[in-house]
Write a protein that holds these residues in place. Structure first.
Motif, PDB file in Angstrom:
ATOM      1  N   VAL A  42       0.849  -1.192   0.000  1.00  0.00           N
ATOM      2  CA  VAL A  42       0.000   0.000   0.000  1.00  0.00           C
ATOM      3  C   VAL A  42       0.884   1.241   0.000  1.00  0.00           C
ATOM      4  CG1 VAL A  42      -1.732   1.293   1.311  1.00  0.00           C
ATOM      5  CG2 VAL A  42      -1.887  -1.200   1.157  1.00  0.00           C
ATOM      6  N   SER A  43       1.904   1.210   0.822  1.00  0.00           N
ATOM      7  CA  SER A  43       2.854   2.321   0.880  1.00  0.00           C
ATOM      8  C   SER A  43       4.247   1.768   0.633  1.00  0.00           C
ATOM      9  CB  SER A  43       2.801   2.993   2.251  1.00  0.00           C
ATOM     10  OG  SER A  43       3.720   4.045   2.344  1.00  0.00           O
ATOM     11  N   PRO A  44       4.971   2.360  -0.253  1.00  0.00           N
ATOM     12  CA  PRO A  44       4.743   3.627  -0.955  1.00  0.00           C
ATOM     13  C   PRO A  44       4.061   3.483  -2.315  1.00  0.00           C
ATOM     14  CG  PRO A  44       6.990   2.928  -1.330  1.00  0.00           C
ATOM     15  CD  PRO A  44       6.337   1.874  -0.460  1.00  0.00           C
ATOM     16  N   ASP A  45       3.560   2.300  -2.677  1.00  0.00           N
ATOM     17  CA  ASP A  45       2.986   2.093  -4.008  1.00  0.00           C
ATOM     18  C   ASP A  45       1.733   2.931  -4.273  1.00  0.00           C
ATOM     19  OD1 ASP A  45       5.014   0.292  -4.051  1.00  0.00           O
ATOM     20  OD2 ASP A  45       3.777  -1.469  -4.409  1.00  0.00           O
ATOM     21  N   PHE A  97      -9.881  -1.852  16.444  1.00  0.00           N
ATOM     22  CA  PHE A  97     -10.293  -2.357  15.138  1.00  0.00           C
ATOM     23  C   PHE A  97     -11.061  -1.268  14.384  1.00  0.00           C
ATOM     24  CE2 PHE A  97     -13.292  -5.118  12.611  1.00  0.00           C
ATOM     25  CZ  PHE A  97     -12.371  -5.451  11.639  1.00  0.00           C
ATOM     26  N   GLY A  98     -11.876  -0.502  15.087  1.00  0.00           N
ATOM     27  CA  GLY A  98     -12.603   0.613  14.461  1.00  0.00           C
ATOM     28  C   GLY A  98     -11.651   1.667  13.914  1.00  0.00           C
ATOM     29  N   CYS A  99     -10.590   1.965  14.657  1.00  0.00           N
ATOM     30  CA  CYS A  99      -9.587   2.917  14.176  1.00  0.00           C
ATOM     31  C   CYS A  99      -8.870   2.367  12.948  1.00  0.00           C
ATOM     32  CB  CYS A  99      -8.577   3.231  15.273  1.00  0.00           C
ATOM     33  SG  CYS A  99      -9.236   4.204  16.624  1.00  0.00           S
ATOM     34  N   PHE A 100      -8.618   1.066  12.945  1.00  0.00           N
ATOM     35  CA  PHE A 100      -7.991   0.419  11.797  1.00  0.00           C
ATOM     36  C   PHE A 100      -8.878   0.552  10.564  1.00  0.00           C
ATOM     37  CE2 PHE A 100      -7.257  -3.713   9.468  1.00  0.00           C
ATOM     38  CZ  PHE A 100      -6.023  -3.370   8.928  1.00  0.00           C
ATOM     39  N   LEU A 101     -10.183   0.300  10.716  1.00  0.00           N
ATOM     40  CA  LEU A 101     -11.112   0.470   9.593  1.00  0.00           C
ATOM     41  C   LEU A 101     -11.116   1.917   9.120  1.00  0.00           C
ATOM     42  CD1 LEU A 101     -14.206  -1.645  10.712  1.00  0.00           C
ATOM     43  CD2 LEU A 101     -12.433  -2.277   9.061  1.00  0.00           C
ATOM     44  N   ASP A 102     -11.142   2.829  10.070  1.00  0.00           N
ATOM     45  CA  ASP A 102     -11.117   4.255   9.751  1.00  0.00           C
ATOM     46  C   ASP A 102      -9.845   4.601   8.973  1.00  0.00           C
ATOM     47  OD1 ASP A 102     -12.447   6.965  10.455  1.00  0.00           O
ATOM     48  OD2 ASP A 102     -10.336   7.267  10.971  1.00  0.00           O
ATOM     49  N   PHE A 103      -8.718   4.078   9.433  1.00  0.00           N
ATOM     50  CA  PHE A 103      -7.444   4.298   8.759  1.00  0.00           C
ATOM     51  C   PHE A 103      -7.474   3.780   7.326  1.00  0.00           C
ATOM     52  CE2 PHE A 103      -3.334   2.584   7.490  1.00  0.00           C
ATOM     53  CZ  PHE A 103      -2.550   3.731   7.534  1.00  0.00           C
ATOM     54  N   LEU A 104      -7.988   2.564   7.136  1.00  0.00           N
ATOM     55  CA  LEU A 104      -8.060   1.989   5.797  1.00  0.00           C
ATOM     56  C   LEU A 104      -8.921   2.827   4.862  1.00  0.00           C
ATOM     57  CD1 LEU A 104      -8.371  -1.848   6.522  1.00  0.00           C
ATOM     58  CD2 LEU A 104      -6.368  -0.606   5.662  1.00  0.00           C
ATOM     59  N   VAL A 105     -10.039   3.319   5.366  1.00  0.00           N
ATOM     60  CA  VAL A 105     -10.916   4.152   4.534  1.00  0.00           C
ATOM     61  C   VAL A 105     -10.215   5.458   4.168  1.00  0.00           C
ATOM     62  CG1 VAL A 105     -13.065   5.491   4.501  1.00  0.00           C
ATOM     63  CG2 VAL A 105     -13.069   3.139   5.343  1.00  0.00           C
ATOM     64  N   ARG A 106      -9.548   6.077   5.145  1.00  0.00           N
ATOM     65  CA  ARG A 106      -8.828   7.329   4.851  1.00  0.00           C
ATOM     66  C   ARG A 106      -7.747   7.100   3.791  1.00  0.00           C
ATOM     67  NH1 ARG A 106      -9.886  11.302   8.805  1.00  0.00           N
ATOM     68  NH2 ARG A 106     -10.969  10.445  10.613  1.00  0.00           N
ATOM     69  N   CYS A 107      -7.004   6.016   3.928  1.00  0.00           N
ATOM     70  CA  CYS A 107      -5.950   5.710   2.952  1.00  0.00           C
ATOM     71  C   CYS A 107      -6.534   5.407   1.583  1.00  0.00           C
ATOM     72  CB  CYS A 107      -5.114   4.520   3.440  1.00  0.00           C
ATOM     73  SG  CYS A 107      -4.044   4.913   4.813  1.00  0.00           S
ATOM     74  N   SER A 108      -7.626   4.651   1.566  1.00  0.00           N
ATOM     75  CA  SER A 108      -8.226   4.287   0.278  1.00  0.00           C
ATOM     76  C   SER A 108      -8.775   5.511  -0.446  1.00  0.00           C
ATOM     77  CB  SER A 108      -9.325   3.231   0.470  1.00  0.00           C
ATOM     78  OG  SER A 108     -10.424   3.752   1.164  1.00  0.00           O
ATOM     79  N   ALA A 122     -13.216  -0.851  -1.184  1.00  0.00           N
ATOM     80  CA  ALA A 122     -13.260  -2.077  -1.994  1.00  0.00           C
ATOM     81  C   ALA A 122     -12.085  -2.131  -2.967  1.00  0.00           C
ATOM     82  CB  ALA A 122     -14.589  -2.160  -2.752  1.00  0.00           C
ATOM     83  N   LEU A 123     -11.746  -1.000  -3.559  1.00  0.00           N
ATOM     84  CA  LEU A 123     -10.601  -0.951  -4.470  1.00  0.00           C
ATOM     85  C   LEU A 123      -9.296  -1.245  -3.733  1.00  0.00           C
ATOM     86  CD1 LEU A 123     -11.545   2.157  -6.635  1.00  0.00           C
ATOM     87  CD2 LEU A 123     -11.406  -0.221  -7.414  1.00  0.00           C
ATOM     88  N   LEU A 124      -9.159  -0.698  -2.541  1.00  0.00           N
ATOM     89  CA  LEU A 124      -7.947  -0.942  -1.745  1.00  0.00           C
ATOM     90  C   LEU A 124      -7.843  -2.421  -1.359  1.00  0.00           C
ATOM     91  CD1 LEU A 124      -5.436   0.148  -0.253  1.00  0.00           C
ATOM     92  CD2 LEU A 124      -6.903   0.470   1.731  1.00  0.00           C
ATOM     93  N   LEU A 125      -8.916  -2.991  -0.890  1.00  0.00           N
ATOM     94  CA  LEU A 125      -8.898  -4.389  -0.480  1.00  0.00           C
ATOM     95  C   LEU A 125      -8.625  -5.321  -1.657  1.00  0.00           C
ATOM     96  CD1 LEU A 125     -11.879  -4.407   2.038  1.00  0.00           C
ATOM     97  CD2 LEU A 125      -9.430  -4.317   2.546  1.00  0.00           C
ATOM     98  N   GLU A 126      -9.183  -4.979  -2.803  1.00  0.00           N
ATOM     99  CA  GLU A 126      -8.913  -5.761  -4.013  1.00  0.00           C
ATOM    100  C   GLU A 126      -7.438  -5.694  -4.373  1.00  0.00           C
ATOM    101  OE1 GLU A 126     -10.019  -5.067  -8.588  1.00  0.00           O
ATOM    102  OE2 GLU A 126     -11.748  -5.289  -7.269  1.00  0.00           O
ATOM    103  N   ARG A 127      -6.868  -4.549  -4.233  1.00  0.00           N
ATOM    104  CA  ARG A 127      -5.440  -4.343  -4.537  1.00  0.00           C
ATOM    105  C   ARG A 127      -4.561  -5.105  -3.542  1.00  0.00           C
ATOM    106  NH1 ARG A 127      -1.868  -0.298  -6.811  1.00  0.00           N
ATOM    107  NH2 ARG A 127       0.143  -1.308  -6.521  1.00  0.00           N
ATOM    108  N   MET A 128      -5.014  -5.247  -2.308  1.00  0.00           N
ATOM    109  CA  MET A 128      -4.231  -5.903  -1.261  1.00  0.00           C
ATOM    110  C   MET A 128      -4.244  -7.426  -1.396  1.00  0.00           C
ATOM    111  SD  MET A 128      -5.318  -3.567   2.019  1.00  0.00           S
ATOM    112  CE  MET A 128      -4.936  -4.850   3.170  1.00  0.00           C
ATOM    113  N   GLU A 129      -5.163  -7.981  -2.167  1.00  0.00           N
ATOM    114  CA  GLU A 129      -5.287  -9.438  -2.271  1.00  0.00           C
ATOM    115  C   GLU A 129      -4.020 -10.108  -2.647  1.00  0.00           C
ATOM    116  OE1 GLU A 129      -9.456 -11.242  -3.095  1.00  0.00           O
ATOM    117  OE2 GLU A 129      -8.866  -9.925  -4.732  1.00  0.00           O
TER     118      GLU A 129
END
Length: 129
Positions: A42-45, A97-108, A122-129
């Protein structure tokens, strides 16, 4: 699946390992976070370390809009275990876990420039697969 990733990436949040100070806890969590971002490319890509750090600071500030969502995800996990556990062992103690979800959404949202939280996540999670 996200909760499993959270448990593996942030063992200090789940296992309740006590640090001499809360600031040491945050430093360990931040180290784990950047290891997580690197391992999933995810980072730095997709986002810079600066953007990730900013998202981390916002998420750790306590303004996590996904706390209730995190509880909804975790409730079935707790029910299937048929035991009453300390919530910190499921939801985390500081960087929850809520902060982690929040972090993922902010990054995505930064990575994909989408206005809809679910679409960018969804795009971020797909990319992380």
């Amino acid at each position: 699946m996200l909760h499993k990733i959270y448990r593996v990436a942030f063992p200090n949040e789940i296992k309740g390992i006590k640090s001499p100070s809360r600031e040491n806890d945050w430093e360990k969590t931040k180290t784990n976070l950047f290891e997580f971002l690197k391992s999933y490319e995810v980072s730095p890509d997709l986002i810079t370390k600066t953007i990730a750090h900013h998202a981390f600071l916002q998420s750790k500030s306590g303004d996590c809009v996904y706390q209730e969502t995190s509880h909804n995800i975790v409730r079935p996990l707790m029910a299937t275990r048929r035991v009453i556990e300390d919530p910190d062992k499921i939801l985390g103690k500081n960087f929850t876990f809520g902060c982690f979800l929040d972090f993922l959404v902010r990054c995505s949202k930064s990575a994909f420039n989408k206005k809809v939280d679910g679409e960018s996540l969804a795009l971020l999670l797909e990319r992380m697969e």
